[in-house]
Structure formats: C-alpha cells, structure tokens
Design an enzyme around this catalytic site. Structure first.
Site, PDB file in Angstrom:
ATOM      1  N   LYS A  66       0.792  -1.236   0.000  1.00 35.09           N
ATOM      2  CA  LYS A  66       0.000   0.000   0.000  1.00 35.09           C
ATOM      3  C   LYS A  66       0.825   1.288   0.000  1.00 35.09           C
ATOM      4  O   LYS A  66       0.361   2.331  -0.455  1.00 35.09           O
ATOM      5  CB  LYS A  66      -0.920   0.015   1.223  1.00 35.09           C
ATOM      6  CG  LYS A  66      -2.004  -1.049   1.192  1.00 35.09           C
ATOM      7  CD  LYS A  66      -3.213  -0.585   0.415  1.00 35.09           C
ATOM      8  CE  LYS A  66      -4.362  -1.586   0.580  1.00 35.09           C
ATOM      9  NZ  LYS A  66      -5.549  -1.175  -0.203  1.00 35.09           N
ATOM     10  N   SER A  91      -9.254   0.925   8.033  1.00 36.29           N
ATOM     11  CA  SER A  91      -8.826   0.260   9.267  1.00 36.29           C
ATOM     12  C   SER A  91      -7.658  -0.663   8.973  1.00 36.29           C
ATOM     13  O   SER A  91      -7.171  -1.372   9.838  1.00 36.29           O
ATOM     14  CB  SER A  91      -9.976  -0.558   9.849  1.00 36.29           C
ATOM     15  OG  SER A  91     -10.373  -1.538   8.917  1.00 36.29           O
TER      16      SER A  91
END
Lengths: 341, 341
Positions: A66, A91
């Site tokens: 990411k 989250s």
C-alpha cells in the site's frame, strides 16, 4: 521504437493512468520503497504443477504494497495542495501507508478508523504520527467523518484504491516483477477494492509481453469482483465474513473499468483454502503472510486459476497478520465455514 | 600469498578442520544447498543501536543450517563407507537434515528419536524417507539404540555436532557471509552443541579480517557453554527448561576446543528476551524464526552482547517453529519463567 501489441491503446476513459503515469510513479517512489525480492519454493511448485515466484510485498515498508500508492499520491501533490495534510478512512494497511507517506512528505495525516479496529493497527498508525478519529463501523459514518475533517482542516482526501495515482503506484510492483522474472506467463494478485489488481494489469499491458495475463483472486465469501465482472457492473461487497480482512471492499469505478478491460479473470477460493495456503507459506517458505496475501495461492491450490506448466508470479500483498490469531486461522483448514450458496 | 593475522596457525588438535577442509566443504555442498540471503531491519537497528544483518538460514533446505554439515559429512564418505546407510539420534533439525542428505546421497537413513518427539518433526523426517526407531527420552537409551542399529545394519554414525566434517559444513554459512557483507565487526550464532558456533569461528579466523569477532548466544536456562568457557572444561547441559529447544545439548570435545580458542564470548538471554526477539523478527521482518534462532538477537537486546556502533551478522539458524505454539511463546514476553539462580 518497435511496434508491439503493448502499443495498442487500451480503450479506457481519461481517469485511467497511462504508461507515462506508471513510469512517473516508479521514479517518484524510488528510494522511498523497497524493491522487494521474489522467492520460490520447490515443495509448493510440486503441489501446484507450475513455477511460482512470490513477490514479497510483505517485506515492503509498512508490511504491505500500500505504501507504493500512498507515496505516489502524496508526492504528486503541490506544496499548496498538501500543506494542510491528508485524510482517509481505513482500518487496514492503507491507513498505515498513508500515515507513513504523510510523515515522509512532512505533513499531517488524519485517519478515520472504526471504533472496532484492532488495537495493533491503531497503535501502528499512531506510531507513524497520524491523528486518528474514531467513528461507528458503517460506510455512512466513515464517509461523513472524513468529510467533516476535510472541511475543518482543509486536508486533502486520499481514497484507498479508487484513484488514478493510487492505481499507478500499486502498478510499480509489477514493473519491478518484469525486471526480476524472465518471461512470466501470469501474474496473480488479490482483489479487494482493485487498486493492486488494476495497477498490475496496466503495468503488464504497458510493459509486459503480449502473452502475459493478469488474474485476480478473492474469497468465495467476498466474491463481489467476480460477480461484478460477470454482470458488467459493480456489485457491492457483502457484509464481511471472510478471514481475508483486506479484501472486504467493493470495486470503484476507476478500478472496475481497468479490470474489465485488462484482467483475464478472477479465481475464487474457500476459507479452508486460504488457511491451507497460509500454512504452506508459513511452514514451507518461512514467510509471514496475512490472510489476504494468501488468497492467490489458495485460488491456485483450488485450481480456479490454472497454473499447470506455467511461470506465474504471485504477489504476496502483505504480512500484517495478528500473531495471536494464527492457531485460530490454521484451524479453519480443517473446519472451514460454508460458502454462501 | 600475503601474510596476515589469519595465517597465524590456531593452536588446535588434529581433529579441528583446517582451512582446506572448509573450502572442500563449501565445494561439496554447493548446488545442494541454498546460498541464503541477508535481511536487515531499520526498526531493529534503531532499538539495538548497531547495524544488524540477518543471515536467513531459516530459508535453508529443511528450514535450518543443519543440512550444511549433514551433506558435507555424507558426501565425504566413500561408496563403501556409506552404502549401508547412516544413523543418528536427534529429535530436532539434525534428524531432518540427515534424512535429506541421505536421500541426496541415495542411501538409507536411520533416525533414533525419543518417543516424546513432536508429531510434526516425526512426519518431516518420515517425509524424507528415513526410518525412525523410537526409544525412551534419555541419553542412555538413545546412545544404546543407535549402537544397536549400527551393529545390525552396518550403518555409519553421524554425530549432530561433535564431528569435524559437521563443523566444517556449518562453517560454510560464515564463508558465504564474508562474500555477502562488507567488513562485518561481529558474527553472532546460537550455541547448543557448538557445531554452528565452532564452524563460524573457524571460518572467520581462516577467511575473515583480523578485527572480526565471533560470539555465541544461549539462554540463561541452558547456559552450559558459558559455564564451560568460564570453568575451562565441558559443563553438561542442565535438564531442558528453555523454549529454545535446539540448544539443549552439551558441548563436545571437538567443538569445545575450537570455541575456547576462537570464540570471543558467549552472551546469555532470558526466556522473555527470546520471546521479545521472536516477536520483533516475526512482526517487523515478517520472517518465521524458531526460538533457538532468536537467541542471538535476544542476547543483543539484553546487551550481554554489545553491538552499539558495530556491523553485526546474526545467523537466524532456523525457522522450524510449531505454529500452534506461537501465542504461548509470545506470552512468555510478559510472563517469563525465572532464571536459575
């Protein structure tokens, strides 16, 4: 310049990253990310009947791919655009990645997390200096909370996946793969919101050989991408039931259009298959992989993606597994929950 | 040939492997073992204040360094010496390594294991085609059982560590390190029977720079090597109480003499320290390491080995941890058993 099938334009709308956008992303994140290695395992090759190469994004900064997209987005912004900071709702690994990227850019990060987020993820995000705002664990609450923060602070919103700069950033993993593996036949990635899958598919089309195909993999219990492709429109994700907690989100319009145009197919896998794949990667390869990262191998083991006789790169997308949950995850191998019929 | 301190002869008896024995070992096992990579982790470097490089023998064939010595021993034997097979007693990584090496040499392997050996290890040894003979879990029983098998079958005995060919084989890990890391100051290995530590110390003396020192690390609850060095004679290992189940054996005369002559010191660590070190390697590096393999980092964290400002190679000796035990092992970080006073 030589003519090849890769020079054929993709019939895609203007929000789709172009070849030069992926090249720029790679330059932008170089030196701020790891060029992760590839591992292979003869025991696993023997089981699946193909040559697998695992691209170890579990070794990436923050423990997942990411950071590629987050850095590409943040370092594409002007000083004026970014100076009031950035905001996102997540989250999972994107929250941590955006917090790291904001610190690298030297601006504040505001992360909206559900009250139910695991303590370990909250601690990781705080550890990178981000400010966390908690909200109820609903789509509505997180969108509203992020909007309020944008209004109050002037922070710039960075979507976890449905964003051309994020997609281009995630595509850099496949650009590296094409330098690292000779003539792969297939690349397989997990698919949640589709950022990694769409970026990988674009990179393969732009820079790979014409015989290289890109596949997605997702759990039967979160098969919305598979259904979306079949129905030709985005099917929303079901309420979360899979252990692959990184793959619960629905596709976005940006990622869906790319996936429709450039992805070969989506393989499904059972929860027991994910547990078996994790066990193989942990025990045989001695690598920590999180459930979502084991989904491609699970689909290969269950033959919804056929790798026999092929050279296949599997992106091990992340390694952020809660160690205390390992026995519970392994137990699913013998007692998987039933798939939705 | 240039004169250097490494050409100074070690004052060692004739059973100690020479420079040419280590070179021969390296040639013998090349192509049959992995040249394992080194990993580093900036978060861990920040904690310990030195530059650590982890030599990943958890990625070695069989999940541990042990295959190096086993292959070196088996491929040193003549056809006549080896044709009736090999025998050893071990419940750990040496059993698996000897089974693999025997298969590579095409001869039978007889492994004497205690009745109490974990099922997973029994299955692994069987998986490599070895024949297992169970015996009571005492030193006496295993020695007697191995002797009986030698007599009945004519099999050749391969000691797990107190053997010059095993020591030379284990030393090849450090020979690789010296090609992979520029100018290390220290190499740290776990010490159980002393095969890896003595082989590493010899390789460092024969092929490393004169400022390179080699350290051993062991648990406070299995501190027999530390005591042996202090007392100048082999102190037997205490009954097993540490979680580092690969480090329960006593030194042998071959390994002890080398360790006395060529090892800088032995650092101790607590059980809680081992748990903390494992957590760091699992969570931060995404590598599976077994308790014994985490002992050097534990000693570094507890500063019984001082790495501040130094370039240090830590040998992650193996990754064969029982995944179901992970939560129990982590719990020791908060509730360690007391050390023997």
């Amino acid at each position: 310049m030589t003519a090849s099938s890769n020079d054929a334009p993709l019939d895609l709308p203007s929000r789709v990253p172009r070849r030069q956008d992926l090249r720029a992303a790679r330059e932008r994140i170089a030196g701020r990310t790891h060029r992760t290695p590839l591992f292979s395992c003869s025991a696993i090759n023997g089981i699946v009947g193909g040559d697998l190469f695992f691209k170890c994004e579990n070794f990436q900064k923050g423990g997942a791919f990411k950071i590629r997209g987050a850095l590409n987005h943040l370092f594409s912004l002007t000083e004026e655009e970014v100076r009031r900071g950035v905001v996102t709702h997540s989250s999972g690994n994107h929250a941590q990645a955006l917090a790291m990227a904001a610190r690298a850019r030297g601006v504040p990060a505001h992360i909206v997390m559900p009250e139910t987020a695991p303590r370990v993820k909250i601690a990781a995000v705080r550890g990178y200096g981000a400010e966390i705002t908690f909200c109820a664990a609903t789509e509505e609450a997180r969108t509203a909370t992020a909007a309020r923060i944008m209004e109050e602070t002037g922070a710039h919103f960075v979507h976890p996946y449905n964003d051309p700069l994020i997609v281009a950033g995630q595509g850099t993993a496949t650009m590296e793969i094409l330098d690292q593996v000779e003539n792969p036949d297939m690349i397989v990635t997990p698919v949640g919101g589709g950022g990694l899958l769409s970026g990988s598919a674009l990179a393969a089309r732009y820079f790979g050989s014409s015989r290289l195909s890109v596949w997605g993999a997702e759990p039967e219990l979160a098969s919305d991408a598979h259904q979306s492709l079949r129905e030709g429109q985005i099917v929303p994700a079901l309420p979360p039931r899979t252990i692959a907690d990184g793959l619960l989100t629905s596709l976005g319009d940006v990622t869906f259009e790319i996936i429709q145009a450039a992805v070969e197919g989506i393989g499904l896998c059972s929860e027991g298959g994910i547990a078996r794949a994790m066990r193989l990667v942990w025990e045989r390869m001695k690598l920590l992989v999180e459930p979502s990262g084991a989904v491609p191998l699970a689909a290969i083991l269950e033959r919804t993606i056929d790798v026999r006789g092929k050279r296949v790169v599997v992106i091990l997308s992340g390694g952020n597994v809660d160690l205390a949950r390992i026995p519970e995850l392994l137990a699913l191998e013998d007692n998987p929950p039933g798939a939705v019929s």
